[in-house]
Scaffold this active site. Structure first.
Site, short mmCIF file in Angstrom:
data_model
loop_
_atom_site.label_atom_id
_atom_site.label_comp_id
_atom_site.label_asym_id
_atom_site.label_seq_id
_atom_site.Cartn_x
_atom_site.Cartn_y
_atom_site.Cartn_z
CE LYS A 96 -4.45 -1.50 1.70
NZ LYS A 96 -4.27 -2.93 2.00
CD GLU A 118 -11.59 5.12 1.48
OE1 GLU A 118 -11.40 6.28 1.05
OE2 GLU A 118 -11.17 4.10 0.92
CB SER A 384 -0.11 -8.31 -0.98
OG SER A 384 -0.89 -9.13 -0.14
C1 PLP Z 1 -5.07 -3.95 1.60
C2 PLP Z 1 -4.38 -5.21 1.34
C3 PLP Z 1 -4.76 -6.08 0.28
C4 PLP Z 1 -5.97 -5.84 -0.56
O1 PLP Z 1 -5.94 -4.69 -1.34
P1 PLP Z 1 -5.67 -4.72 -2.91
O2 PLP Z 1 -5.99 -3.34 -3.34
O3 PLP Z 1 -6.61 -5.74 -3.50
O4 PLP Z 1 -4.27 -5.09 -3.12
C5 PLP Z 1 -4.02 -7.22 0.05
N1 PLP Z 1 -2.96 -7.54 0.83
C6 PLP Z 1 -2.57 -6.75 1.85
C7 PLP Z 1 -1.40 -7.16 2.66
C8 PLP Z 1 -3.26 -5.57 2.14
O5 PLP Z 1 -2.86 -4.80 3.17
#
Ligand code: PLP
Length: 410
Positions: A96, A118, A384
């Protein structure tokens, strides 16, 4: 129906449509703000000075490039060469931050002094508060009152970073109410405020802008794959999808390479037909959510259905328009993982590779069990985020798991 688009997958058309999805369905009052952004974002993002500052913060502040790690034990288990793109090693623990760094620099170029956002679980709020501290900009984060209560550690982080957290008490007191409040704020402060949206959702140009900021993920993957395997294209790229920003970033530079299989994994919660799920492509229909046309989980009357997932980041009743298009055209394959399947995948990664993933990411890992690889396949999973934030959930499950094992042993 599978239709082959004449245009590229990567770019929306001038009005922000990916096929039939996207656009900017906004109230009149918001037009000025969105139009300012739309008319300036590409020119700013292509500016030499902007690009230099973005690169510098990505490297020295966020810790990029993130490693592309060849996971040997996971590879052995699933019979292919599996790489993990380590977004979990980014500052603040997930991808993010890439988008937030991009948008804060853009806000500066637009002359904005105040940032709003938000947040549901608080992850995007923390990333936004972080970049606001970095730039000394005022930061207001809207959060459903219920979420404020449930996500105390992230609320504390945002406050420590100097953000003002506003609990929203209307409606169901969750993410969609917080979004409405943020939009109201933006309408009343068009001059000095930028609204940082955290995924590839919202009215045009947000989906395209956020995808471009996150595309650094696949840009690095290509170079790293070339170095490590002698080929820049993998056979598979796998990512979880909430709104779809980490998936958009991981897919971006492979979207036009049709031999690269793109796998998106949604959250099935307690099961697709349990009534407690967040698998939008399985359950959604065409509709408008947060200013763009996409697939939305809704009743036949168009009432948005409350989603459910064990992972807060996937607990969203829609997907970004790019992903709706990739689904409709068949360019990406959409799979899903239940809460329990995601938990099992998280424990497996911890035990096999010594990496505790975020619960969101664990959904992507479950795809390894659903796909059939050839042994020469090269597979990249977008890791992610890291699992520190999910420890309370993991601890609850660990207790259950160990009790189960004890019972079995007897
Ligand atoms: C917020 C988040 C997501 C989901 O958001 P996307 O916009 O779909 O990437 C996925 N993995 C993690 C670790 C997150 O913090």
């Amino acid at each position: 129906m599978v239709t082959k688009p004449a245009h590229s997958y990567r770019f929306p058309d001038a009005r922000g449509f990916y096929g039939e999805f996207g656009g900017a369905y906004i109230p009149e009052m918001l037009y000025r703000n969105v139009e300012e952004l739309r008319s300036r974002y590409l020119e700013i993002m292509e500016d030499e000075d902007f690009r230099r500052m973005f690169r510098l913060l990505l490297s020295d502040y966020a810790g990029r490039p993130t490693p592309l790690y060849r996971a040997e034990r996971l590879s052995l288990k699933y019979g292919a060469t599996i790489f993990l793109k380590r977004e979990d090693l980014c500052h603040t623990g997930a991808h993010k931050i890439n988008n937030c760094i991009g948008q804060i620099l853009l806000a500066e170029k637009l002359g904005k002094k105040r940032i709003i956002a938000e947040t549901g679980a608080g992850q995007h709020g923390v990333a936004t508060a972080t970049v606001c501290a970095l730039k000394g900009l005022e930061c207001v984060v809207y959060m459903g009152a219920k979420d404020v209560e449930r996500q105390a550690p992230n609320v504390a982080r945002m406050k420590m970073l100097g953000a003002k957290v506003v609990p929203v008490t209307g409606g169901s007191q969750t993410l969609k109410d917080a979004t409405n409040e943020a939009i109201r704020d933006w309408i009343s402060h068009p001059e000095d405020t930028h609204y940082i949206i955290g995924s590839v959702v919202g009215p045009h140009p947000y989906p395209d802008m956020v995808a471009r900021f996150q595309s650094v993920i696949s840009e690095e993957m290509k170079i790293q794959l070339q170095e490590q395997t002698g080929r820049s294209k993998p056979d598979y790229v796998i990512a979880c999808v909430g709104g779809g920003s980490n998936a958009a970033g991981a897919f971006y530079h492979f979207l036009e390479e049709e031999q690269v299989k793109l796998i998106a994994v949604e959250a099935a919660g307690e099961g697709i037909h349990s009534g407690r799920s967040a698998a939008t492509t399985q359950l959604g229909t065409k509709g408008i959510l947060h200013g763009s046309k996409s697939l939305v989980m809704q009743t036949s009357e168009g009432q948005v259905v409350e989603p459910h997932s064990i992972s807060a980041g996937l607990d969203y009743p829609g997907i970004g328009p790019l992903h709706a298009h990739l689904f409709q055209t068949g360019r990406a394959q959409f799979l899903y993982a239940t809460d329990d399947e995601a938990l099992a995948a998280a424990f497996e990664l911890a035990e096999l590779e010594g990496i505790i993933p975020a619960l969101e990411t664990a959904h992507a890992l479950h795809a390894l069990r659903l796909l059939h690889f050839r042994k020469e396949d090269v597979v990249v999973i977008c890791l992610s985020g890291r699992g520190d934030k999910d420890l309370a959930t993991y601890i609850r499950h660990l207790d259950k798991k160990q009790t189960g094992e004890t019972i079995r042993k007897r």
